[in-house]
Design an enzyme around this catalytic site. Structure first.
Site, PDB file in Angstrom:
ATOM      1  CE  LYS A 297      67.774 -25.066  25.922  1.00 47.92           C
ATOM      2  NZ  LYS A 297      66.327 -25.505  26.329  1.00 47.92           N
TER       3      LYS A 297
ATOM      4  CE  LYS B  89      65.475 -29.713  31.510  1.00 47.01           C
ATOM      5  NZ  LYS B  89      65.408 -28.530  30.345  1.00 47.01           N
TER       6      LYS B  89
ATOM      7  CB  SER C 224      64.417 -18.502  33.325  1.00 50.02           C
ATOM      8  OG  SER C 224      63.226 -18.973  33.298  1.00 50.02           O
TER       9      SER C 224
HETATM   10  N1  GLU Z   1      62.717 -26.007  31.064  1.00 48.88           N
HETATM   11  C1  GLU Z   1      63.319 -24.832  29.906  1.00 48.88           C
HETATM   12  C2  GLU Z   1      64.397 -25.476  29.147  1.00 48.88           C
HETATM   13  O1  GLU Z   1      64.465 -26.470  28.903  1.00 48.88           O
HETATM   14  C3  GLU Z   1      63.416 -23.662  30.715  1.00 48.88           C
HETATM   15  C4  GLU Z   1      64.588 -23.503  31.565  1.00 48.88           C
HETATM   16  C5  GLU Z   1      64.736 -22.366  32.564  1.00 48.88           C
HETATM   17  O2  GLU Z   1      63.943 -21.476  32.552  1.00 48.88           O
HETATM   18  O3  GLU Z   1      65.635 -22.242  33.387  1.00 48.88           O
HETATM   19  O4  GLU Z   1      65.057 -24.413  28.441  1.00 48.88           O
END
Ligand code: GLU
Length: 469
Positions: free
Chosen positions: A92, A104, A360
């Site tokens: 991503k 994660k 973020s």
């Molecule tokens: N939990 C979100 C995701 O899966 C945001 C992750 C982030 O902002 O680091 O993309």
């Protein structure tokens, strides 16, 4: 744990895409693996009992630093899931050009079973476990909200970190998704949903793609169904409604509602808050099962809840022409195959829901620069705009209305800049993935094209680091 492996399905998608790249098998293997897995158990006193809490943090890659990815609180959290989600974060971030590696975290708890005080104890203890093992820090690994967590949890994390790292000037950048008063950035809350909207709008604005699907160009008038009215689902639905789409279906745990005339997202949200259920919303039809909404007639279906909701069994009954994966991993590889053969366009999670991590990134930059976006240029821009407008009015002899004057002069606030940065990111990423797909007609679907883009970028990083001479 079920037989289905989420990480296995990410690996399967990766392998499918790797065939369309020219990387050495060793590099591909290194990209695919999870570099560091930390599984922990820690005790927390809950009432009169001591509960042993199980939690994880997985760093999928270190090709860039820091690692980045949310923290999930749910009973379904397990190692396989956290590994899969960490891997998706790597891909991503690569696709949307956010300079982080994927990670994660998760705690296997049902957050609804605990009081806020107990949740705070669990979150703070989890944070100190991460600090002890050097698994958190603005240059190491930066968590964020995910399923079951939000601004409140991020505030506890940053407070724990700051108090254990006194004097660390960039400490606020140890976590994102914080409340604005604690170093957060305006626009983070709605970022994932808005990113989903920008990404799908760009797809809908592509005449060749729409023609292939038998749809008209643009978002206006499109029939949209959304599964999950959490932060991501709610905001995705709301931005589609604001852009003139018709929200025909909304689904939650308790069931789904449908109306061909369109549902007002805020009214449904308030109805659920008041009655405790989405069902029986005036003017709509009830469906007993949340998954029923997935099979109704619509143009765009947005699964915005959990993984694995569309599989080989129900995919043949899905009628939408476009599926926008707002959740992480809502489709299994079997579902992908069904949609590829039906000609349904699946816009994949790993870039479509990247709005959260993109903003973020903006929040992290704000924390490192110690200045609010817009602070330096807002007034300067407004003065310039005012002077320019006055000159034009004088030369043309015409005057604009007070409302137009305000709009023309307006200098950017933090939220304007954040949204504009997000819009640019999502449009560019959509085009890049589509271009990759068009350049290689052998690539079966958009997900595979997105993986190819991601693998090439991460592979290049490794190559440039000189790890694989
Ligand atoms: N939990 C979100 C995701 O899966 C945001 C992750 C982030 O902002 O680091 O993309």
């Amino acid at each position: 744990m079920s037989e289905y492996s989420f990480f296995g399905s990410v690996e399967k998608s990766f392998d499918k895409a790797a065939k369309f790249t020219n990387w050495d098998p060793g590099i591909l293997e290194q990209i695919k693996q999870c570099n560091a897995v930390y599984r922990m158990h820690f005790p927390v006193k809950i009432g009169d009992n001591i509960e042993v809490i199980k939690a994880y943090r997985v760093q999928h890659s270190h090709h860039k630093l820091p690692c980045k990815g949310g923290i999930r609180f749910a009973m379904s959290v397990n190692l396989d899931e956290v590994m899969a989600l960490a891997a998706l974060m790597t891909y991503k971030c690569a696709i949307v050009n956010v300079p982080f590696a994927g990670a994660k975290g998760g705690i296997t708890i049902d957050p609804k079973k605990y009081t806020p005080y107990e949740l705070e104890k669990i979150t703070r203890r989890y944070t100190s476990e991460l600090i002890k093992k050097n698994f958190i820090g603005p240059g190491i690994d930066v968590p964020a909200p995910d399923y079951g967590t939000g601004e409140r949890e991020m505030a506890w994390i940053v407070d724990t970190y700051v108090s254990m790292r006194p004097g660390e000037i960039d400490a606020l950048g140890c976590v994102t998704g914080k409340p604005v008063t604690q170093g957060g950035v305006r626009g983070r809350r709605e970022a994932t949903g808005l990113g989903v909207f920008y990404g799908l709008r760009e797809v809908c604005n592509m005449p060749d793609v729409m023609q292939r699907l038998g749809l008209s160009v643009g978002v206006k008038g499109k029939k949209v169904a959304v599964q999950g009215l959490g932060n991501v689902g709610y905001h995705s639905a709301k931005f589609f409604q604001e852009a003139g789409a018709i929200i025909v279906g909304l689904a939650e745990y308790e069931g789904a509602i449908w109306s061909n005339d369109g549902l007002d997202v805020d009214a449904v949200f308030n109805h659920r808050k008041k009655t405790g259920s989405i069902l029986n919303f005036p003017g709509s039809q009830n469906f007993a099962k949340s998954t029923d909404a997935l099979e109704m007639e619509c143009d765009i279906l947005i699964p915005a809840a959990l993984e694995n909701v569309i599989n080989g069994e129900n995919a043949p009954r899905v009628k939408a022409k476009i599926i926008g994966e707002a959740a992480n991993g809502p489709l299994t590889p079997e579902a992908d195959e069904v949609f590829a053969s039906k000609g349904t366009l699946v816009v994949p999670d790993m870039y479509l829901n990247a709005g959260g991590v993109t903003v973020s990134y903006f929040e992290w930059l704000k924390n490192l620069s110690h200045v609010r976006y817009g602070r330096m240029e807002k007034r300067f821009t407004e003065n310039q705009n005012r002077q320019m407008l006055e000159q034009i009015e004088e030369i043309s002899g015409k005057k604009v209305s007070e409302k137009e004057r305000e709009e023309i002069i307006h200098g950017p606030d933090e939220v304007d800049l954040v949204r504009s940065g997000l819009e640019e990111t999502m449009i560019s990423a959509t085009r890049e993935v589509m271009d990759c797909w068009k350049a290689n007609p052998q690539i079966p679907d958009m997900r595979t094209a997105a993986y190819v883009v991601a693998i090439n970028k991460v592979g290049t990083s490794y190559e440039e680091l000189g790890i694989f001479p």
